[in-house]
Design a protein around this motif. Structure first.
Motif, mmCIF file in Angstrom:
data_model
loop_
_atom_site.group_PDB
_atom_site.id
_atom_site.type_symbol
_atom_site.label_atom_id
_atom_site.label_comp_id
_atom_site.label_asym_id
_atom_site.label_seq_id
_atom_site.Cartn_x
_atom_site.Cartn_y
_atom_site.Cartn_z
ATOM 1 N N ILE A 1 0.826 -1.209 0.000
ATOM 2 C CA ILE A 1 0.000 0.000 0.000
ATOM 3 C C ILE A 1 0.859 1.256 0.000
ATOM 4 O O ILE A 1 0.499 2.262 -0.615
ATOM 5 C CB ILE A 1 -0.995 0.009 1.197
ATOM 6 C CG1 ILE A 1 -2.056 1.087 0.985
ATOM 7 C CG2 ILE A 1 -0.264 0.203 2.519
ATOM 8 C CD1 ILE A 1 -2.912 0.910 -0.228
ATOM 9 N N LEU A 2 2.018 1.209 0.668
ATOM 10 C CA LEU A 2 2.888 2.387 0.681
ATOM 11 C C LEU A 2 3.498 2.682 -0.688
ATOM 12 O O LEU A 2 3.375 3.807 -1.179
ATOM 13 C CB LEU A 2 3.981 2.228 1.742
ATOM 14 C CG LEU A 2 3.550 2.472 3.191
ATOM 15 C CD1 LEU A 2 4.736 2.309 4.132
ATOM 16 C CD2 LEU A 2 2.958 3.870 3.345
ATOM 17 N N PRO A 3 4.153 1.707 -1.344
ATOM 18 C CA PRO A 3 4.661 2.021 -2.689
ATOM 19 C C PRO A 3 3.559 2.367 -3.681
ATOM 20 O O PRO A 3 3.750 3.216 -4.554
ATOM 21 C CB PRO A 3 5.413 0.747 -3.101
ATOM 22 C CG PRO A 3 4.951 -0.306 -2.178
ATOM 23 C CD PRO A 3 4.601 0.379 -0.900
ATOM 24 N N LEU A 4 2.390 1.731 -3.548
ATOM 25 C CA LEU A 4 1.292 2.084 -4.445
ATOM 26 C C LEU A 4 0.803 3.503 -4.182
ATOM 27 O O LEU A 4 0.465 4.244 -5.116
ATOM 28 C CB LEU A 4 0.143 1.098 -4.275
ATOM 29 C CG LEU A 4 0.365 -0.308 -4.850
ATOM 30 C CD1 LEU A 4 -0.801 -1.214 -4.498
ATOM 31 C CD2 LEU A 4 0.552 -0.247 -6.359
ATOM 32 N N ALA A 5 0.767 3.892 -2.906
ATOM 33 C CA ALA A 5 0.343 5.247 -2.563
ATOM 34 C C ALA A 5 1.340 6.271 -3.089
ATOM 35 O O ALA A 5 0.956 7.284 -3.696
ATOM 36 C CB ALA A 5 0.193 5.378 -1.051
ATOM 37 N N PHE A 6 2.636 6.006 -2.886
ATOM 38 C CA PHE A 6 3.646 6.924 -3.421
ATOM 39 C C PHE A 6 3.609 6.938 -4.948
ATOM 40 O O PHE A 6 3.786 7.984 -5.575
ATOM 41 C CB PHE A 6 5.036 6.524 -2.936
ATOM 42 C CG PHE A 6 5.323 6.886 -1.505
ATOM 43 C CD1 PHE A 6 5.543 8.204 -1.133
ATOM 44 C CD2 PHE A 6 5.358 5.920 -0.524
ATOM 45 C CE1 PHE A 6 5.794 8.553 0.181
ATOM 46 C CE2 PHE A 6 5.616 6.245 0.795
ATOM 47 C CZ PHE A 6 5.839 7.577 1.158
ATOM 48 N N GLY A 7 3.388 5.767 -5.529
ATOM 49 C CA GLY A 7 3.332 5.679 -6.981
ATOM 50 C C GLY A 7 2.136 6.392 -7.588
ATOM 51 O O GLY A 7 2.146 6.719 -8.775
ATOM 52 N N PHE A 8 1.116 6.650 -6.762
ATOM 53 C CA PHE A 8 -0.056 7.360 -7.280
ATOM 54 C C PHE A 8 0.338 8.721 -7.838
ATOM 55 O O PHE A 8 -0.273 9.209 -8.799
ATOM 56 C CB PHE A 8 -1.090 7.523 -6.168
ATOM 57 C CG PHE A 8 -2.301 8.323 -6.590
ATOM 58 C CD1 PHE A 8 -3.276 7.753 -7.384
ATOM 59 C CD2 PHE A 8 -2.444 9.649 -6.208
ATOM 60 C CE1 PHE A 8 -4.375 8.482 -7.788
ATOM 61 C CE2 PHE A 8 -3.546 10.388 -6.597
ATOM 62 C CZ PHE A 8 -4.518 9.799 -7.395
ATOM 63 N N ALA A 9 1.362 9.340 -7.225
ATOM 64 C CA ALA A 9 1.817 10.639 -7.717
ATOM 65 C C ALA A 9 2.333 10.541 -9.151
ATOM 66 O O ALA A 9 2.285 11.518 -9.899
ATOM 67 C CB ALA A 9 2.910 11.201 -6.798
ATOM 68 N N LEU A 10 2.822 9.359 -9.545
ATOM 69 C CA LEU A 10 3.313 9.183 -10.913
ATOM 70 C C LEU A 10 2.183 9.226 -11.925
ATOM 71 O O LEU A 10 2.318 9.810 -12.998
ATOM 72 C CB LEU A 10 4.064 7.850 -11.033
ATOM 73 C CG LEU A 10 5.353 7.681 -10.238
ATOM 74 C CD1 LEU A 10 5.933 6.291 -10.487
ATOM 75 C CD2 LEU A 10 6.372 8.751 -10.590
ATOM 76 N N VAL A 11 1.070 8.565 -11.596
ATOM 77 C CA VAL A 11 -0.051 8.497 -12.549
ATOM 78 C C VAL A 11 -1.040 9.635 -12.336
ATOM 79 O O VAL A 11 -2.050 9.718 -13.031
ATOM 80 C CB VAL A 11 -0.782 7.142 -12.444
ATOM 81 C CG1 VAL A 11 0.149 6.011 -12.825
ATOM 82 C CG2 VAL A 11 -1.342 6.922 -11.045
ATOM 83 N N GLY A 12 -0.742 10.524 -11.386
ATOM 84 C CA GLY A 12 -1.628 11.644 -11.102
ATOM 85 C C GLY A 12 -1.996 12.484 -12.313
ATOM 86 O O GLY A 12 -3.155 12.890 -12.461
ATOM 87 N N PRO A 13 -1.028 12.773 -13.236
ATOM 88 C CA PRO A 13 -1.380 13.602 -14.399
ATOM 89 C C PRO A 13 -2.518 13.044 -15.238
ATOM 90 O O PRO A 13 -3.367 13.803 -15.719
ATOM 91 C CB PRO A 13 -0.062 13.635 -15.193
ATOM 92 C CG PRO A 13 0.990 13.482 -14.163
ATOM 93 C CD PRO A 13 0.418 12.535 -13.147
ATOM 94 N N VAL A 14 -2.568 11.724 -15.427
ATOM 95 C CA VAL A 14 -3.663 11.165 -16.227
ATOM 96 C C VAL A 14 -4.921 11.004 -15.385
ATOM 97 O O VAL A 14 -6.040 11.089 -15.894
ATOM 98 C CB VAL A 14 -3.236 9.822 -16.863
ATOM 99 C CG1 VAL A 14 -3.191 8.699 -15.856
ATOM 100 C CG2 VAL A 14 -4.139 9.459 -18.030
#
Length: 258
Positions: free
Chosen positions: A68-81
């Motif tokens: 859940i932590l890496p997925l939560a941090f990774g959310f910032a990567l896909v935030g633009p779309v």
């Protein structure tokens, strides 16, 4: 005011120079958009909050809650779309058009195929991020990663905490910086210019970050802060922080590309 001497042209697209004050102005303009259409903005953020809860429940059920932590941090990567509908809302507000939830949902109609290509790039980056996180968990915690109720203790208080956090920060930060540079203004540009293609938009974004490095690094830091703040409140904060950053990103594009 930005004078003609503060512009840079690349492939016929004129980029503008901004100052360290501009990221704060973008946030202010984004907040104004939220106040103008609160129903659409907060509902948009609420949808992703609900997705976060469902994801946490699913990971807990399959005993992979440590992701859940890496997925939560990774959310910032896909935030633009993820924020594509918010860009369309701000675009319509900018030109004085009426705004509805349907307009946000139908944003892909403006340049769907090219936005999808950027989305694929972000998805690949996200999957690389998750894979990297899984390898780091295995490297430092073995084949039995910590469960959800012991996750914070393992990451913050165990003997492996410091090297785990250092390696994770360096590798994750490098990936995040590369993705940010390629997509900071790419999707807002595709929304604004339906004739534009994904490669041109991403290269323009890269050139924009290169020519406005300090302001854009501040902007990247603010995006990370608001995103992680929203996630740290068990996803509830995304109701506010996601639409704020989404609307503000549209105004960043408007100030950076003439």
């Amino acid at each position: 005011m930005i004078s003609a001497s503060d512009t840079h042209s690349t492939d016929g697209i004129h980029l503008k120079a901004v100052t360290l004050d501009h990221p704060w102005r973008w946030l202010s303009a984004g907040w104004l958009d939220m106040c103008t259409v609160p129903g659409v903005s907060y509902l948009y953020g609420g949808v992703f909050t609900a997705i976060g809860f469902l994801l946490l429940f699913f990971l807990d059920q399959i005993e992979m809650a440590y992701l859940i932590l890496p997925l939560a941090f990774g959310f910032a990567l896909v935030g633009p779309v993820a924020a594509v509908g918010l860009y369309e809302v701000s675009r319509r507000l900018t030109v004085g058009q009426n705004v509805s939830l349907g307009d946000a949902i139908g944003a892909l109609r403006r340049n769907g195929s090219q936005i999808a290509l950027v989305g694929m790039f972000l998805l690949i980056a996200f999957l690389a991020w998750v894979r990297l996180a899984m390898l780091e968990f295995m490297l430092f915690f073995g084949s039995a990663p910590p469960s959800l109720d012991h996750l914070v203790d393992a990451i913050m208080l165990s003997p492996q905490s410091v090297p785990f956090l250092v390696v994770g920060t360096v590798t994750g930060g490098a990936l995040a910086l590369a993705v940010f540079a390629m997509t900071a203004i790419a999707i807002p540009m595709l929304i604004d210019r339906p004739e534009c293609d994904a490669m041109t938009a991403m290269l323009t974004s890269l050139d924009t970050v290169r020519h406005n490095f300090r302001p854009m690094m501040l902007w990247a830091g603010l995006i990370a802060f608001f995103t992680l703040f929203g996630l740290s409140l068990f996803f509830v904060g995304l109701v506010v922080t996601l639409p704020l950053v989404g609307h503000a990103s549209w105004h960043a594009y408007r100030d950076l590309v003439e």
